[in-house]
Design a protein around this motif. Sequence first.
Motif, PDB file in Angstrom:
ATOM      1  N   UNK A  51     -78.820 -25.050  13.688  1.00 12.91           N
ATOM      2  CA  UNK A  51     -77.527 -25.089  13.038  1.00 12.91           C
ATOM      3  C   UNK A  51     -76.435 -24.993  14.106  1.00 12.91           C
ATOM      4  N   UNK A  52     -75.374 -25.789  13.879  1.00 11.92           N
ATOM      5  CA  UNK A  52     -74.249 -25.763  14.809  1.00 11.92           C
ATOM      6  C   UNK A  52     -72.939 -25.811  14.025  1.00 11.92           C
ATOM      7  N   UNK A  53     -71.954 -25.080  14.559  1.00 11.09           N
ATOM      8  CA  UNK A  53     -70.627 -25.067  13.956  1.00 11.09           C
ATOM      9  C   UNK A  53     -69.886 -26.324  14.392  1.00 11.09           C
ATOM     10  N   UNK A  54     -69.309 -27.049  13.417  1.00 12.60           N
ATOM     11  CA  UNK A  54     -68.592 -28.285  13.745  1.00 12.60           C
ATOM     12  C   UNK A  54     -67.111 -28.247  13.410  1.00 12.60           C
ATOM     13  N   UNK A  55     -66.681 -27.273  12.611  1.00  7.88           N
ATOM     14  CA  UNK A  55     -65.279 -27.246  12.208  1.00  7.88           C
ATOM     15  C   UNK A  55     -64.929 -25.828  11.779  1.00  7.88           C
ATOM     16  N   UNK A  56     -63.753 -25.379  12.165  1.00  4.91           N
ATOM     17  CA  UNK A  56     -63.249 -24.076  11.737  1.00  4.91           C
ATOM     18  C   UNK A  56     -61.738 -24.180  11.567  1.00  4.91           C
ATOM     19  N   UNK A  57     -61.223 -23.501  10.563  1.00  2.00           N
ATOM     20  CA  UNK A  57     -59.783 -23.516  10.326  1.00  2.00           C
ATOM     21  C   UNK A  57     -59.423 -22.287   9.507  1.00  2.00           C
ATOM     22  N   UNK A  58     -58.207 -21.831   9.655  1.00  2.00           N
ATOM     23  CA  UNK A  58     -57.765 -20.674   8.887  1.00  2.00           C
ATOM     24  C   UNK A  58     -57.582 -21.006   7.409  1.00  2.00           C
ATOM     25  N   UNK A  59     -57.408 -22.283   7.105  1.00  2.00           N
ATOM     26  CA  UNK A  59     -57.175 -22.718   5.726  1.00  2.00           C
ATOM     27  C   UNK A  59     -58.463 -23.293   5.140  1.00  2.00           C
ATOM     28  N   UNK A  62     -70.636 -34.498   3.687  1.00  2.00           N
ATOM     29  CA  UNK A  62     -71.515 -34.728   2.540  1.00  2.00           C
ATOM     30  C   UNK A  62     -71.503 -36.196   2.130  1.00  2.00           C
ATOM     31  N   UNK A  63     -70.330 -36.823   2.176  1.00  2.00           N
ATOM     32  CA  UNK A  63     -70.247 -38.252   1.850  1.00  2.00           C
ATOM     33  C   UNK A  63     -71.059 -39.097   2.827  1.00  2.00           C
ATOM     34  N   UNK A  64     -71.217 -38.606   4.058  1.00  5.95           N
ATOM     35  CA  UNK A  64     -72.001 -39.322   5.072  1.00  5.95           C
ATOM     36  C   UNK A  64     -73.476 -38.919   5.034  1.00  5.95           C
ATOM     37  N   UNK A  65     -73.850 -38.045   4.103  1.00  4.38           N
ATOM     38  CA  UNK A  65     -75.240 -37.634   3.971  1.00  4.38           C
ATOM     39  C   UNK A  65     -75.679 -36.593   4.992  1.00  4.38           C
ATOM     40  N   UNK A  66     -74.740 -35.869   5.569  1.00  5.06           N
ATOM     41  CA  UNK A  66     -75.068 -34.849   6.557  1.00  5.06           C
ATOM     42  C   UNK A  66     -75.080 -33.485   5.867  1.00  5.06           C
ATOM     43  N   UNK A  67     -76.247 -32.827   5.814  1.00  5.92           N
ATOM     44  CA  UNK A  67     -76.324 -31.510   5.172  1.00  5.92           C
ATOM     45  C   UNK A  67     -75.513 -30.474   5.957  1.00  5.92           C
ATOM     46  N   UNK A  68     -74.678 -29.732   5.247  1.00  8.44           N
ATOM     47  CA  UNK A  68     -73.812 -28.746   5.891  1.00  8.44           C
ATOM     48  C   UNK A  68     -73.505 -27.622   4.915  1.00  8.44           C
ATOM     49  N   UNK A  69     -72.909 -26.562   5.441  1.00 11.10           N
ATOM     50  CA  UNK A  69     -72.519 -25.441   4.589  1.00 11.10           C
ATOM     51  C   UNK A  69     -71.314 -24.736   5.195  1.00 11.10           C
ATOM     52  N   UNK A  70     -70.591 -24.013   4.343  1.00 13.36           N
ATOM     53  CA  UNK A  70     -69.424 -23.250   4.785  1.00 13.36           C
ATOM     54  C   UNK A  70     -69.824 -21.793   4.939  1.00 13.36           C
ATOM     55  N   UNK A  71     -69.514 -21.248   6.097  1.00 14.68           N
ATOM     56  CA  UNK A  71     -69.716 -19.832   6.384  1.00 14.68           C
ATOM     57  C   UNK A  71     -68.358 -19.147   6.303  1.00 14.68           C
ATOM     58  N   UNK A  83     -67.434 -24.554   9.163  1.00 14.75           N
ATOM     59  CA  UNK A  83     -68.360 -25.558   8.648  1.00 14.75           C
ATOM     60  C   UNK A  83     -69.482 -25.750   9.653  1.00 14.75           C
ATOM     61  N   UNK A  84     -70.694 -25.630   9.183  1.00 14.54           N
ATOM     62  CA  UNK A  84     -71.884 -25.745  10.024  1.00 14.54           C
ATOM     63  C   UNK A  84     -72.771 -26.870   9.513  1.00 14.54           C
ATOM     64  N   UNK A  85     -73.391 -27.600  10.436  1.00 14.05           N
ATOM     65  CA  UNK A  85     -74.404 -28.589  10.060  1.00 14.05           C
ATOM     66  C   UNK A  85     -75.774 -27.917  10.165  1.00 14.05           C
ATOM     67  N   UNK A  86     -76.664 -28.282   9.264  1.00 19.96           N
ATOM     68  CA  UNK A  86     -78.005 -27.686   9.254  1.00 19.96           C
ATOM     69  C   UNK A  86     -78.840 -28.163  10.441  1.00 19.96           C
TER      70      UNK A  86
END
Length: 112
Positions: free
Chosen positions: A1-9, A21-30, A50-53
């Motif tokens: 798992x790797x973090x790909x995006x972070x933002x205060x909002x 998700x639209x591109x078929x990349x499994x991910x989750x919000x931490x 946002x992390x990718x699996x």
Amino acid sequence: MKKVFVDEMITWVVQARQVLEDAGIPCFIKNEFSGNVAGEVPFTETWPELWVHRDGDFEEASSLLAPLRASRRAQDQEEKSLVNWTCQQCGETNEGNFALCWSCGKTLEPAG
């Protein structure tokens, strides 16, 4: 798992998740619901991430999110470029993103 995006909002992170998700990349919000612990831990530790699996998806995900990052930076620059203004009624200084004086409620007069 790797973090790909972070933002205060959270709205920006949710938008980034949708792109992946639209591109078929499994991910989750931490840290999606950790805003209520802000103050007890450093505030940047509570920002949604946002992390990718799969590590192999990191490069593609980063590439897909580049336009979103650029849009976020542009919004930040736009907000920073707003000029503070002084209320003509009470003399209070207000931030440029407000159209009403925070002190007396007078509406900002259009220039010109």
